[in-house]
Design a protein around this motif. Structure first.
Motif, PDB file in Angstrom:
ATOM      1  N   VAL A  80     -12.309  34.552  89.233  1.00  0.00           N
ATOM      2  CA  VAL A  80     -12.449  35.662  88.298  1.00  0.00           C
ATOM      3  C   VAL A  80     -13.650  36.516  88.681  1.00  0.00           C
ATOM      4  CG1 VAL A  80     -12.958  36.269  85.923  1.00  0.00           C
ATOM      5  CG2 VAL A  80     -11.236  34.550  86.414  1.00  0.00           C
ATOM      6  N   VAL A  81     -14.770  35.848  89.038  1.00  0.00           N
ATOM      7  CA  VAL A  81     -15.936  36.621  89.478  1.00  0.00           C
ATOM      8  C   VAL A  81     -15.641  37.292  90.814  1.00  0.00           C
ATOM      9  CG1 VAL A  81     -18.326  36.439  90.256  1.00  0.00           C
ATOM     10  CG2 VAL A  81     -17.596  35.236  88.207  1.00  0.00           C
ATOM     11  N   ARG A  84     -13.444  40.316  90.310  1.00  0.00           N
ATOM     12  CA  ARG A  84     -13.758  41.201  89.193  1.00  0.00           C
ATOM     13  C   ARG A  84     -13.924  42.636  89.668  1.00  0.00           C
ATOM     14  NH1 ARG A  84     -19.012  39.549  87.371  1.00  0.00           N
ATOM     15  NH2 ARG A  84     -19.543  40.984  89.026  1.00  0.00           N
ATOM     16  N   ARG A  85     -14.699  42.784  90.739  1.00  0.00           N
ATOM     17  CA  ARG A  85     -14.839  44.124  91.287  1.00  0.00           C
ATOM     18  C   ARG A  85     -13.628  44.381  92.189  1.00  0.00           C
ATOM     19  NH1 ARG A  85     -18.654  44.871  94.640  1.00  0.00           N
ATOM     20  NH2 ARG A  85     -19.206  42.686  94.861  1.00  0.00           N
TER      21      ARG A  85
ATOM     22  N   PHE B  42      -6.094  36.812  86.043  1.00  0.00           N
ATOM     23  CA  PHE B  42      -7.372  37.387  86.466  1.00  0.00           C
ATOM     24  C   PHE B  42      -7.608  37.346  87.968  1.00  0.00           C
ATOM     25  CE2 PHE B  42      -8.011  36.198  82.030  1.00  0.00           C
ATOM     26  CZ  PHE B  42      -8.426  37.414  81.530  1.00  0.00           C
TER      27      PHE B  42
END
Lengths: 303, 180
Positions: A80-81, A84-85, B42
């Protein structure tokens, strides 16, 4: 630069040899030779069922279960991190995360093509990531060294690779099986079941009253039955392949560290890194192969 | 249902000793499902979208390049055509100009010749007139001289006008002095 590097290498080599000697004397083998009654580490005792670490409501949370949660959290954080960008030109963590997902996607797509690639990819990728990260996290040195004492008397490991808990491979094997059968049914509708229930040839043979055809019809029924069994056997083989590999790997590490305390385990750590990757690849790859077979046309109509 | 069957089978086979535990199994299933959903939402979806965008962009870039290449080729053909047209037009103009210059030169030459001829004619007239005049004068002087000479010879003065008539007659009879 080169003499400097040489010196570092020499010092490093001496350190390794010294540690190996000290480890040998310290370890169980050395202890046996020198007449001591115990090695540096306590003798490992293997229990297949993971012990409970704490209770959460009515559920007894085992250390393997906790480890699977850790794996889940780490995976989610990482991806997810990492994603994210959404820069067009990725760098750093984004690059690694995208590279991993892209490679997995290409792996799936190279097997089943674009038509099913998008649908199959999430499950296959998650199986691979979950199994491999779970195995690799357990190889972080401090991971298996944390202890808790839930009842105040016995000490138990806080974390233990979830693959060493039979239930984890079984759960993924079930997911894999349901996934495969779902797609088989979805693509071939009720015709998918004809793979298992093969009365067609026998029926034709009886109508024409030809003995060879009746005979091959009986064989066909048996083949269908075997097919049905093989689908259940897959679940068992999936489960025990992963469970066995993970458990054996952990035992190898424990025993090698027990026999010779230092350095000696390092090659086995390397081996276990590889095993974790290979087992994940096998689990994901076999699931992919099975689902490919399931959605492929059986050619039943052509019989 | 499948789970309970499996559980029953495996427990009956003594597999519980290996650690089979239904609640654990369910927890792992839930865990895996959560992981699958979260990663799908995600990680997989955005990354696949970005991958698609990237390949779209690359394809667009290639298409644009191809289009530009074709346009350039078309334009080159057009330009060559226009260049050829311009060249032909220039040559036509040049030929026209050359023709005009030739005509002009011819005209000028004709004009100059006419002028020169006119000039020459005029000059010839002038010369003729001067010559007539000179002959006239010479004739007059000659007459005077002849009179003078005759007066001297005969030593007497003749009537001048009668005398002049005689001289005129003489001159007219003499072809060598007559201008015509």
């Amino acid at each position: 630069m080169t003499p400097m590097l040489k010196r570092i290498l020499i010092v490093f080599g001496i350190g390794v040899v010294v540690l190996l000697v000290v480890g040998f004397i310290n370890g169980a083998i050395g202890a046996a030779f020198l007449g001591r009654d115990a090695g540096f580490l306590p003798a490992p005792h293997v229990e297949l069922a993971p012990p409970e670490v704490f209770k959460l409501g009515g559920l007894s949370v085992t250390n393997a279960m906790l480890s699977s949660w850790v794996t889940t959290v780490v995976l989610i954080l990482f991806f997810v991190v990492g994603t994210r960008r959404k820069a067009m030109v990725p760098k750093g963590l984004q690059n690694v995360a995208e590279w991993a997902i892209e490679s997995l996607y290409n792996f799936v797509e190279s097997g089943v093509g674009q038509r099913y690639g998008r649908s199959f990819f999430p499950i296959i990728a998650t199986i691979f990531l979950f199994v491999s990260f779970n195995a690799w996290l357990a190889l972080i040195p401090i991971y298996q060294s944390l202890w808790v004492s839930p009842d105040g008397v016995n000490k138990v490991h806080l974390l233990r690779s979830a693959g060493t808990d039979l239930n984890m491979p079984l759960a993924i094997a079930l997911v894999s099986a349901v996934f495969v059968e779902y797609w088989g049914l979805r693509v071939h509708k009720i015709g998918y079941l004809r793979e298992f229930v093969r009365f067609g040839t026998l029926y034709r043979g009886l109508r024409r009253f030809s003995l060879p055809e009746i005979f091959s019809g009986l064989i066909d029924i048996f083949v269908g039955f075997l097919e049905l069994i093989s689908h259940f056997v897959r679940i068992v083989s999936f489960t025990f392949r992963l469970f066995g590999n993970m458990t054996a790997g952990e035992i190898v590490l424990l025993i090698s560290a027990f026999l010779i305390s230092f350095v000696f385990t390092l090659p086995f750590y390397g081996l276990e890194l590889l095993v974790g990757f290979i087992q994940a690849l096998i689990f994901a790859g076999l699931t992919l192969a099975f689902v490919m077979v399931a959605v492929a046309s059986h050619g039943d109509e052509a019989h | 249902m499948l789970l309970s069957i499996l559980a029953a089978e495996e427990e009956a086979g003594g597999i519980a000793a290996l650690g089979f535990d239904l609640p654990s199994l369910i927890v792992y299933l839930v865990n895996f499902t959560i992981l699958l959903v979260v990663l799908y939402l995600f990680a997989y979806k955005p990354v696949l979208r970005i991958m698609d965008q990237r390949s779209d962009r690359i394809r667009e870039g290639l298409e644009t390049a191809e289009r530009v290449r074709q346009e350039a080729a078309v334009q080159q053909v057009e330009m060559e055509k226009r260049f050829e047209e311009g060249r032909q037009e220039g040559q036509a103009l040049l030929a026209q100009a050359r023709e005009m210059a030739d005509r002009y030169r011819e005209e000028e030459r004709g004009k100059a010749r006419q002028e020169a001829e006119a000039f020459v004619a005029r000059a010839r007239d002038d010369i003729q007139r001067e010559r007539d005049e000179a002959i006239d004068q010479v004739r007059r002087h000659f007459a005077e001289l002849a009179i003078l000479a005759a007066e001297r010879v005969i030593e007497r003065s003749l009537d001048e006008s009668a005398h002049r008539d005689i001289i005129e007659k003489v001159l007219e009879e003499s072809p060598s002095i007559n201008g015509n």
